[in-house]
Scaffold this active site. Structure first.
Site, short mmCIF file in Angstrom:
data_model
loop_
_atom_site.label_atom_id
_atom_site.label_comp_id
_atom_site.label_asym_id
_atom_site.label_seq_id
_atom_site.Cartn_x
_atom_site.Cartn_y
_atom_site.Cartn_z
N GLU A 110 -16.45 -7.72 -5.26
CA GLU A 110 -15.02 -7.47 -5.09
C GLU A 110 -14.25 -8.79 -5.05
O GLU A 110 -13.15 -8.90 -5.61
CB GLU A 110 -14.75 -6.69 -3.79
CG GLU A 110 -15.12 -5.22 -3.86
CD GLU A 110 -14.09 -4.38 -4.63
OE1 GLU A 110 -13.13 -4.96 -5.17
OE2 GLU A 110 -14.27 -3.15 -4.69
N TYR A 168 -3.38 -9.22 16.02
CA TYR A 168 -2.37 -8.77 17.00
C TYR A 168 -2.36 -9.69 18.21
O TYR A 168 -1.49 -9.58 19.06
CB TYR A 168 -2.66 -7.32 17.40
CG TYR A 168 -2.73 -6.40 16.19
CD1 TYR A 168 -1.56 -5.95 15.59
CD2 TYR A 168 -3.95 -6.06 15.62
CE1 TYR A 168 -1.61 -5.16 14.46
CE2 TYR A 168 -4.01 -5.27 14.49
CZ TYR A 168 -2.84 -4.82 13.90
OH TYR A 168 -2.89 -4.06 12.78
N LYS A 192 -12.29 -4.64 1.78
CA LYS A 192 -11.81 -3.80 2.87
C LYS A 192 -12.75 -2.63 3.02
O LYS A 192 -12.93 -1.83 2.11
CB LYS A 192 -10.39 -3.33 2.55
CG LYS A 192 -9.81 -2.44 3.62
CD LYS A 192 -8.36 -2.15 3.31
CE LYS A 192 -7.77 -1.21 4.32
NZ LYS A 192 -6.37 -0.87 3.99
N CYS A 216 -0.06 4.19 1.81
CA CYS A 216 -0.43 5.17 2.86
C CYS A 216 0.63 5.40 3.92
O CYS A 216 0.73 6.49 4.47
CB CYS A 216 -1.77 4.79 3.50
SG CYS A 216 -1.72 3.26 4.43
N LYS A 218 -11.98 -7.54 5.78
CA LYS A 218 -11.43 -6.69 6.83
C LYS A 218 -12.34 -5.52 7.09
O LYS A 218 -12.78 -4.89 6.13
CB LYS A 218 -10.07 -6.17 6.34
CG LYS A 218 -9.38 -5.24 7.28
CD LYS A 218 -8.11 -4.75 6.66
CE LYS A 218 -7.59 -3.64 7.55
NZ LYS A 218 -6.53 -2.90 6.95
N SER A 257 -6.97 -3.37 14.37
CA SER A 257 -6.46 -2.70 15.56
C SER A 257 -7.55 -2.29 16.55
O SER A 257 -7.40 -2.51 17.76
CB SER A 257 -5.64 -1.48 15.13
OG SER A 257 -6.42 -0.61 14.33
N CYS A 267 0.86 -1.19 0.00
CA CYS A 267 0.00 0.00 0.00
C CYS A 267 0.90 1.24 0.00
O CYS A 267 2.09 1.13 0.25
CB CYS A 267 -0.90 0.00 1.24
SG CYS A 267 -2.26 1.19 1.12
N ARG A 322 -11.08 7.74 3.55
CA ARG A 322 -10.79 6.74 2.52
C ARG A 322 -12.06 6.21 1.86
O ARG A 322 -12.05 5.15 1.24
CB ARG A 322 -10.02 5.57 3.15
CG ARG A 322 -8.73 5.95 3.87
CD ARG A 322 -7.75 4.79 3.84
NE ARG A 322 -6.72 4.83 4.87
CZ ARG A 322 -5.68 5.65 4.85
NH1 ARG A 322 -5.57 6.55 3.90
NH2 ARG A 322 -4.76 5.59 5.81
N CYS A 364 -3.85 6.10 0.20
CA CYS A 364 -3.36 4.79 -0.22
C CYS A 364 -2.89 4.74 -1.67
O CYS A 364 -2.58 3.66 -2.19
CB CYS A 364 -4.43 3.74 0.02
SG CYS A 364 -4.90 3.64 1.76
N ARG A 384 -3.57 3.49 12.65
CA ARG A 384 -3.03 4.69 11.99
C ARG A 384 -2.04 5.39 12.90
O ARG A 384 -1.14 6.07 12.43
CB ARG A 384 -4.17 5.59 11.52
CG ARG A 384 -4.93 4.87 10.39
CD ARG A 384 -6.06 5.65 9.80
NE ARG A 384 -6.77 4.79 8.85
CZ ARG A 384 -7.95 5.06 8.33
NH1 ARG A 384 -8.56 6.20 8.66
NH2 ARG A 384 -8.51 4.24 7.47
C1 PBG Z 1 -3.34 0.07 4.80
C2 PBG Z 1 -3.79 -0.78 5.92
C3 PBG Z 1 -4.57 -0.39 7.01
C4 PBG Z 1 -4.71 -1.51 7.82
C5 PBG Z 1 -3.99 -2.54 7.23
N1 PBG Z 1 -3.46 -2.08 6.03
C6 PBG Z 1 -5.10 0.93 7.41
C7 PBG Z 1 -6.07 1.69 6.63
O1 PBG Z 1 -6.63 1.29 5.62
O2 PBG Z 1 -6.27 2.81 7.08
C8 PBG Z 1 -5.51 -1.55 9.10
C9 PBG Z 1 -5.13 -2.57 10.07
C10 PBG Z 1 -5.66 -2.38 11.44
O3 PBG Z 1 -6.48 -1.48 11.75
O4 PBG Z 1 -5.25 -3.18 12.27
N2 PBG Z 1 -2.00 -0.05 4.52
#
Ligand code: PBG
Length: 332
Positions: free
Chosen positions: A237, A317, A199, A126, A252, A278, A124, A221, A134, A209
């Protein structure tokens, strides 16, 4: 004829009487082999920074990353996905496709130090762009097709560094096809693609983030990630990415999107992954710290729910902590 309760024929409780019988009839089991552990690698030296909104998760510089890998391996987790925090960011995310980029150096180090560790990279822009989006901007918008060209450069450099699998997460149209073509052209036709096909534009990514230092500097986004209200679009998708050559399809976030996992699992033949993101991690950690829930039990229950919904692979995690519990329960 009226049935008297003493004549009850079907008593589901018979199979719940003891742990031994419960285990015998259990429909879903978690294994350490279900997990991929996310790792944050940061430029610099001698760094181990705890992420304040994700207790127990750290940013590591390459010279200290082995501390985390060793613990994961002891727990039985042999697969990681890397996220990079570069020394400097710019409009096109140069570090993301540079031979000396943070990810490229981390992959080289890990594959040399741990040849059997399975290393996946998040693909990615970002974390590498100064605007935090991204892809590559055209005014205030992310230009889809320009971004594909940069993603191609990025995957070729990851492949040259020796990565085992790529996981593109930018939600650009045609992203899987562009990456597949670039990899194949450079002789990397054996590297699989795990696409973040589905996603959602989710607020559950908040703590990530902070961890990846990748918050968009303006806007959000929603013009490229999916609307959380949609599920048929998720199948669209998934099918698109399969046509483009994806090997694994990811959903996700996970916990609030179990219905999406079910639908995708029923509809496709590829392995299904989910990303326990996260915010899902931090909520459990925070409530447990306050003593409001039993953190370990809720962790295991929610991971189990993802597996039960149909996830073959769980990015989490919690990988290390859950693996320790799974291993312990095998020896008792
Ligand atoms: C983008 C990416 C994100 C996550 C994984 N890959 C963040 C986003 O789209 O803002 C999120 C993972 C998480 O929240 O644990 N590179």
């Amino acid at each position: 004829m009226k049935l008297h309760h003493r004549d009850l024929l079907v008593r589901p409780r018979r199979l719940r009487k003891s742990e031994n019988i419960r285990v015998l009839v259990r429909e879903t089991t978690l294994s350490v082999d279900d997990f991929i552990a996310p790792i944050f690698v940061i430029a610099g030296e001698n760094i181990k920074n705890e992420i304040s909104s994700m207790p127990g998760v750290y940013q590591y510089s390459i010279d200290r990353i082995d501390e985390e890998i060793d613990q994961l391996l002891v727990a039985g987790v042999t697969r990681v996905i890397l996220f990079g925090i570069p020394e400097s960011k710019d409009a096109t995310g140069t570090d993301s496709y540079s031979e000396k980029g943070i990810i490229q150096r981390a992959v080289r180090h890990l594959k040399e130090a741990y040849p059997d560790l399975y290393v996946v990279t998040d693909v990615c822009m970002c974390e590498y762009t100064n605007h935090g989006h991204c892809g590559i901007l055209d005014g205030k918008e992310v230009n889809n097709d320009t971004s594909l060209v940069y993603l191609q450069k990025q995957v070729v450099s990851h492949a040259q560094a020796g990565v085992d699998m790529m996981a593109p997460s930018g939600m650009m149209d045609g992203m899987v096809l562009a990456i597949r073509e670039a990899l194949d052209e450079h002789g990397f036709d054996q590297i699989p693609i795990m696409s973040y096909a589905i996603k959602y534009a989710s607020s559950f990514y908040g703590p990530f983030r902070e961890a990846a230092e990748s918050a968009p500097q303006f806007g959000d986004r929603k013009a490229y990630q999916m609307d959380p209200c949609n599920v048929r679009e998720a199948l669209k998708e998934a099918f698109l990415d399969i046509e483009e050559g994806a090997d694994i399809i990811m959903v996700k976030p996970a916990m609030a999107y179990l219905d999406v996992i079910v639908r995708v699992k029923e509809s496709i033949e590829l392995p299904v992954a989910c990303y326990n993101v996260s915010g899902e991690y931090s909520m459990i950690k925070a409530a447990a710290e306050k003593g409001w829930i039993d953190g370990e039990e809720v962790m295991m229950e929610s991971l189990m729910a993802m597996k039960r919904a149909g996830a073959d692979i769980i990015l989490t995690y919690f990988a290390k902590d859950a693996a320790k519990i799974i291993r312990k329960s095998l020896v008792h």
